[in-house]
Design a protein around this motif. Structure first.
Motif, PDB file in Angstrom:
ATOM      1  N   LEU A   1       0.827  -1.199   0.000  1.00 34.12           N
ATOM      2  CA  LEU A   1       0.000   0.000   0.000  1.00 34.12           C
ATOM      3  C   LEU A   1       0.864   1.252   0.000  1.00 34.12           C
ATOM      4  O   LEU A   1       1.982   1.254   0.481  1.00 34.12           O
ATOM      5  CB  LEU A   1      -0.918  -0.018   1.224  1.00 34.12           C
ATOM      6  CG  LEU A   1      -1.837  -1.229   1.288  1.00 34.12           C
ATOM      7  CD1 LEU A   1      -2.737  -1.150   2.495  1.00 34.12           C
ATOM      8  CD2 LEU A   1      -2.671  -1.352   0.019  1.00 34.12           C
ATOM      9  N   PRO A   2       0.330   2.346  -0.539  1.00 31.95           N
ATOM     10  CA  PRO A   2       1.125   3.562  -0.632  1.00 31.95           C
ATOM     11  C   PRO A   2       1.432   4.149   0.738  1.00 31.95           C
ATOM     12  O   PRO A   2       0.634   4.048   1.651  1.00 31.95           O
ATOM     13  CB  PRO A   2       0.236   4.518  -1.433  1.00 31.95           C
ATOM     14  CG  PRO A   2      -1.133   3.999  -1.272  1.00 31.95           C
ATOM     15  CD  PRO A   2      -0.992   2.512  -1.107  1.00 31.95           C
ATOM     16  N   GLN A   3       2.571   4.747   0.863  1.00 34.04           N
ATOM     17  CA  GLN A   3       2.970   5.295   2.150  1.00 34.04           C
ATOM     18  C   GLN A   3       3.339   6.764   2.075  1.00 34.04           C
ATOM     19  O   GLN A   3       3.583   7.368   3.087  1.00 34.04           O
ATOM     20  CB  GLN A   3       4.189   4.541   2.666  1.00 34.04           C
ATOM     21  CG  GLN A   3       3.915   3.084   2.909  1.00 34.04           C
ATOM     22  CD  GLN A   3       5.132   2.386   3.434  1.00 34.04           C
ATOM     23  OE1 GLN A   3       5.569   2.663   4.537  1.00 34.04           O
ATOM     24  NE2 GLN A   3       5.684   1.506   2.648  1.00 34.04           N
ATOM     25  N   GLU A   4       3.430   7.317   0.900  1.00 36.09           N
ATOM     26  CA  GLU A   4       4.020   8.633   0.877  1.00 36.09           C
ATOM     27  C   GLU A   4       3.503   9.491  -0.257  1.00 36.09           C
ATOM     28  O   GLU A   4       2.957   9.009  -1.236  1.00 36.09           O
ATOM     29  CB  GLU A   4       5.532   8.523   0.752  1.00 36.09           C
ATOM     30  CG  GLU A   4       5.967   7.860  -0.543  1.00 36.09           C
ATOM     31  CD  GLU A   4       7.463   7.671  -0.556  1.00 36.09           C
ATOM     32  OE1 GLU A   4       8.140   8.569  -1.055  1.00 36.09           O
ATOM     33  OE2 GLU A   4       7.941   6.651  -0.081  1.00 36.09           O
ATOM     34  N   LYS A   5       3.707  10.739  -0.039  1.00 31.31           N
ATOM     35  CA  LYS A   5       3.465  11.732  -1.073  1.00 31.31           C
ATOM     36  C   LYS A   5       4.438  12.831  -0.727  1.00 31.31           C
ATOM     37  O   LYS A   5       4.300  13.474   0.298  1.00 31.31           O
ATOM     38  CB  LYS A   5       2.012  12.207  -0.999  1.00 31.31           C
ATOM     39  CG  LYS A   5       1.681  13.209  -2.033  1.00 31.31           C
ATOM     40  CD  LYS A   5       1.555  12.522  -3.366  1.00 31.31           C
ATOM     41  CE  LYS A   5       1.378  13.518  -4.478  1.00 31.31           C
ATOM     42  NZ  LYS A   5       2.592  14.342  -4.642  1.00 31.31           N
TER      43      LYS A   5
ATOM     44  N   ASN B   1       9.823  10.477  -4.672  1.00 28.85           N
ATOM     45  CA  ASN B   1       8.417  10.890  -4.612  1.00 28.85           C
ATOM     46  C   ASN B   1       7.622   9.917  -5.463  1.00 28.85           C
ATOM     47  O   ASN B   1       7.903   9.761  -6.650  1.00 28.85           O
ATOM     48  CB  ASN B   1       8.273  12.314  -5.157  1.00 28.85           C
ATOM     49  CG  ASN B   1       6.822  12.745  -5.339  1.00 28.85           C
ATOM     50  OD1 ASN B   1       6.532  13.581  -6.182  1.00 28.85           O
ATOM     51  ND2 ASN B   1       5.909  12.207  -4.561  1.00 28.85           N
ATOM     52  N   GLY B   2       6.627   9.297  -4.849  1.00 28.40           N
ATOM     53  CA  GLY B   2       5.794   8.355  -5.591  1.00 28.40           C
ATOM     54  C   GLY B   2       5.585   7.098  -4.794  1.00 28.40           C
ATOM     55  O   GLY B   2       5.819   7.060  -3.579  1.00 28.40           O
TER      56      GLY B   2
ATOM     57  N   GLY C   1       5.423   1.524 -11.044  1.00 28.52           N
ATOM     58  CA  GLY C   1       4.737   2.490 -10.207  1.00 28.52           C
ATOM     59  C   GLY C   1       5.220   3.892 -10.499  1.00 28.52           C
ATOM     60  O   GLY C   1       5.736   4.173 -11.581  1.00 28.52           O
ATOM     61  N   ALA C   2       5.000   4.760  -9.519  1.00 29.24           N
ATOM     62  CA  ALA C   2       5.334   6.173  -9.686  1.00 29.24           C
ATOM     63  C   ALA C   2       6.649   6.466  -8.979  1.00 29.24           C
ATOM     64  O   ALA C   2       6.810   6.135  -7.808  1.00 29.24           O
ATOM     65  CB  ALA C   2       4.221   7.037  -9.101  1.00 29.24           C
ATOM     66  N   PHE C   3       7.586   7.064  -9.706  1.00 32.95           N
ATOM     67  CA  PHE C   3       8.810   7.498  -9.032  1.00 32.95           C
ATOM     68  C   PHE C   3       9.452   8.669  -9.768  1.00 32.95           C
ATOM     69  O   PHE C   3       9.779   8.593 -10.937  1.00 32.95           O
ATOM     70  CB  PHE C   3       9.815   6.350  -8.848  1.00 32.95           C
ATOM     71  CG  PHE C   3      10.118   5.509 -10.048  1.00 32.95           C
ATOM     72  CD1 PHE C   3      11.179   5.804 -10.885  1.00 32.95           C
ATOM     73  CD2 PHE C   3       9.343   4.390 -10.333  1.00 32.95           C
ATOM     74  CE1 PHE C   3      11.477   5.000 -11.975  1.00 32.95           C
ATOM     75  CE2 PHE C   3       9.625   3.582 -11.434  1.00 32.95           C
ATOM     76  CZ  PHE C   3      10.691   3.887 -12.258  1.00 32.95           C
ATOM     77  N   SER C   4       9.527   9.756  -9.060  1.00 34.64           N
ATOM     78  CA  SER C   4      10.366  10.887  -9.449  1.00 34.64           C
ATOM     79  C   SER C   4      11.436  10.982  -8.371  1.00 34.64           C
ATOM     80  O   SER C   4      11.117  11.095  -7.178  1.00 34.64           O
ATOM     81  CB  SER C   4       9.557  12.179  -9.536  1.00 34.64           C
ATOM     82  OG  SER C   4       8.801  12.183 -10.724  1.00 34.64           O
ATOM     83  N   VAL C   5      12.691  10.935  -8.794  1.00 31.95           N
ATOM     84  CA  VAL C   5      13.770  10.596  -7.863  1.00 31.95           C
ATOM     85  C   VAL C   5      14.934  11.569  -8.040  1.00 31.95           C
ATOM     86  O   VAL C   5      15.239  11.978  -9.166  1.00 31.95           O
ATOM     87  CB  VAL C   5      14.249   9.154  -8.181  1.00 31.95           C
ATOM     88  CG1 VAL C   5      15.513   8.800  -7.403  1.00 31.95           C
ATOM     89  CG2 VAL C   5      13.155   8.146  -7.889  1.00 31.95           C
ATOM     90  N   THR C   6      15.581  11.919  -6.927  1.00 33.42           N
ATOM     91  CA  THR C   6      16.906  12.535  -6.997  1.00 33.42           C
ATOM     92  C   THR C   6      17.897  11.618  -6.283  1.00 33.42           C
ATOM     93  O   THR C   6      17.556  10.985  -5.287  1.00 33.42           O
ATOM     94  CB  THR C   6      16.947  13.950  -6.385  1.00 33.42           C
ATOM     95  OG1 THR C   6      16.426  13.913  -5.055  1.00 33.42           O
ATOM     96  CG2 THR C   6      16.152  14.929  -7.220  1.00 33.42           C
TER      97      THR C   6
ATOM     98  N   GLY D   1       0.937   6.993  -4.810  1.00 38.44           N
ATOM     99  CA  GLY D   1       1.605   7.919  -3.922  1.00 38.44           C
ATOM    100  C   GLY D   1       0.738   8.912  -3.188  1.00 38.44           C
ATOM    101  O   GLY D   1       1.255   9.802  -2.529  1.00 38.44           O
ATOM    102  N   ILE D   2      -0.583   8.800  -3.288  1.00 45.78           N
ATOM    103  CA  ILE D   2      -1.440   9.631  -2.448  1.00 45.78           C
ATOM    104  C   ILE D   2      -2.210   8.703  -1.524  1.00 45.78           C
ATOM    105  O   ILE D   2      -2.606   7.606  -1.913  1.00 45.78           O
ATOM    106  CB  ILE D   2      -2.371  10.521  -3.288  1.00 45.78           C
ATOM    107  CG1 ILE D   2      -1.525  11.588  -3.983  1.00 45.78           C
ATOM    108  CG2 ILE D   2      -3.421  11.186  -2.404  1.00 45.78           C
ATOM    109  CD1 ILE D   2      -2.301  12.663  -4.682  1.00 45.78           C
ATOM    110  N   ASP D   3      -2.406   9.176  -0.303  1.00 41.76           N
ATOM    111  CA  ASP D   3      -2.797   8.268   0.759  1.00 41.76           C
ATOM    112  C   ASP D   3      -4.305   8.029   0.837  1.00 41.76           C
ATOM    113  O   ASP D   3      -4.942   8.375   1.821  1.00 41.76           O
ATOM    114  CB  ASP D   3      -2.283   8.821   2.099  1.00 41.76           C
ATOM    115  CG  ASP D   3      -2.610   7.866   3.225  1.00 41.76           C
ATOM    116  OD1 ASP D   3      -2.602   6.653   2.982  1.00 41.76           O
ATOM    117  OD2 ASP D   3      -2.885   8.342   4.335  1.00 41.76           O
TER     118      ASP D   3
END
Ligand code: SF4
Length: 486
Positions: free
Chosen positions: A27-31, A132-133, A186-191, A416-418
């Protein structure tokens, strides 16, 4: 001033991580919000990173962190709390280096372990990652990483992604990012930060935003939103494309299309609710899009009312649009405390309820005896709307007509949204008439999905609309498919 520097960690000599508990669900945990800063050698990146993180505070208020590199040593501070509670000038003086990444986090588990950036040792040295994601195949990836002899300290998807990236880093950042993009769904925008590189990359669907730009005097910057560029005089250049990576090394930025984009699927909810109104996405101003949403809401609305008020601050542009299109006077019905968290992103319902009362204070002199159109961006669980309607009526409003710029949210988000189950979503459980009664409103109207897409000027083929439509751009594993459709 006494430095507030919690847990300054110098990375590079960490013992190998131990295998930890296996995650029981995906399950998603973060935004979250992410930042990357690369300055010419000899300059200090931490303070600029701080200001950028501060501008991204709305994307996560549970924790924040920053990792820096001076070309040799990585140093890190991460902690639960707001950005300005974690860092101060004392912290900056110890977070040395011209390269930096940072993260603001919204977490459901509320533990310090969940704060980012995550870090580990690769064959070529320490590496840190901010994400993020949300991944939809974390369980499978965890099992693969552990079976390969890897180790993980948490059950968080971002750490799994870091393990995959770091394991291939010996073959270069391009190979490492390709490995992530081919295995992580899934969703990932990453640094990412290594001793000498700042890297940004985005999943092949581009679900979460990620912008690249320049800084004065030869610096570069990567950030979730363009609003983060403003306080440090950055110049956004463009959004990274889905499946694209930027590598900043020795004062040069190079772009690589790591994998072909599958399709564009920027989260529509970013445009409706989550992004700051002074940001831009897909080349358009968020503020203007929300103003158009308000205008669209007023089209064909026959409600008889005396004033239009926003739920501050996020409902302001749409309320102005509604007022301009309807001719009903715009007014303020509530004042918002500048110093309280956003309620939707509080991690549990009890905190959310308290948060509404602390956040919004009514203006009875503007409400007394009036029929009010209340414009807000979304109804997720319904608690906030119910409390606000009650607050307005208790302070003199004769009628409250609720107008919502998001379409009805009837499916969970796994990106990524709870809101991860349909049970949480009031619009998945009740008809509009039932919701209207439940929240105590005199009428209720949502923007349609078609009107929302028209307002943001994008077709569905460039957006994720899954929580409104049930059309998930990334195929769901069986257990999440069951959560969405059973
Ligand atoms: S499901 Fe909804 S909230 Fe989640 S990414 Fe898609 S549009 Fe955004």
């Amino acid at each position: 001033m006494k430095p507030v520097l919690r847990d300054l960690t110098v990375l590079g000599n960490s013992p190998p991580c131990k295998p930890s508990r296996v995650k029981t669900d995906d399950l998603p945990q973060e935004k979250c919000g992410v930042v990357g800063i690369a300055l010419p050698r000899g300059e200090e990146a931490a303070a600029l990173n701080y200001y950028a993180l501060f501008a991204l505070q709305h994307r996560g208020q549970e924790g924040a962190g920053m990792t820096t590199s001076d070309g040799t040593t990585l140093r890190q501070v991460k902690e639960m709390g707001l950005v300005n509670q974690i860092f101060d000038w004392g912290a900056f003086s110890k977070l040395r280096g011209h390269l930096s990444i940072g993260h603001t986090r919204y977490s459901t588990d509320g533990s310090k372990e969940a704060a980012q950036p995550f870090n580990c040792e690769s064959e070529i040295g320490p590496v840190a990652l901010a994400h993020n994601g949300n991944l939809v195949n974390t369980r499978q990836l965890r099992a693969e990483v552990l079976a390969d002899g890897g180790s993980l300290d948490t059950d968080i998807d971002s750490e799994v992604m870091l393990a995959i990236f770091a394991n291939r880093l010996v073959d270069g950042p391009l190979a490492a990012a390709r490995e992530v993009m081919e295995r992580c769904r899934g969703a990932f925008s990453v640094t990412v930060l290594t001793q000498k590189l700042v890297i940004g990359f985005r999943d092949p669907y581009g679900i979460r935003p990620l912008h690249f730009g320049t800084l004065p005097d030869g610096g570069f910057m990567i950030a979730s939103e363009t609003c983060a560029f403003v306080p440090i005089e950055g110049e956004p250049v463009r959004e990274l494309n889905p499946g694209e990576m930027v590598i900043v090394e020795n004062g040069e930025a190079t772009f690589h299309q790591v994998v072909p984009p599958v399709r564009e699927a920027l989260c529509l909810f970013e445009l409706i609710y989550f992004a700051r109104p002074d940001s831009e996405m897909y080349g358009g101003a968020i503020y203007s899009a929300r103003e158009r949403m308000g205008r669209a809401l007023a089209q064909g609305d026959k409600v008889q009312a005396d004033i239009v008020i926003p739920v501050p601050d996020s409902g302001v542009p749409a309320a102005l649009g509604y007022s301009r299109a309807s001719g009903i006077e715009y007014a303020e019905g509530m004042m918002k405390s500048r110093y309280i968290h956003r309620t939707f992103i509080e991690p549990d319902d009890k905190k959310r309820k308290r948060g509404v009362k602390m956040k919004l204070s009514p203006l009875p002199e503007n409400l007394d005896g009036l029929r009010v159109v209340l414009v807000d961006d979304s109804i997720v669980r319904g608690h906030t709307t119910r409390q606000i309607v009650g607050l307005l009526k208790a302070n003199g409003a004769k009628e409250v007509h609720v107008r919502i710029t998001a379409p009805r949210i009837t499916f969970p988000c796994f990106y990524g949204i709870d809101f991860d189950t349909r049970e949480q979503l009031i619009a998945a459980q009740m008809t509009d008439a039932e919701i209207c009664t439940d929240v105590g409103a005199d009428s209720l109207r949502y923007l349609t999905l078609e009107a929302a897409m028209a307002a943001v000027g994008q077709p569905e083929s460039r957006l994720c609309t899954a929580c409104f439509s049930g059309r998930y751009p990334i195929p769901l594993p069986p257990e999440q498919h069951a959560l969405a459709f059973s």
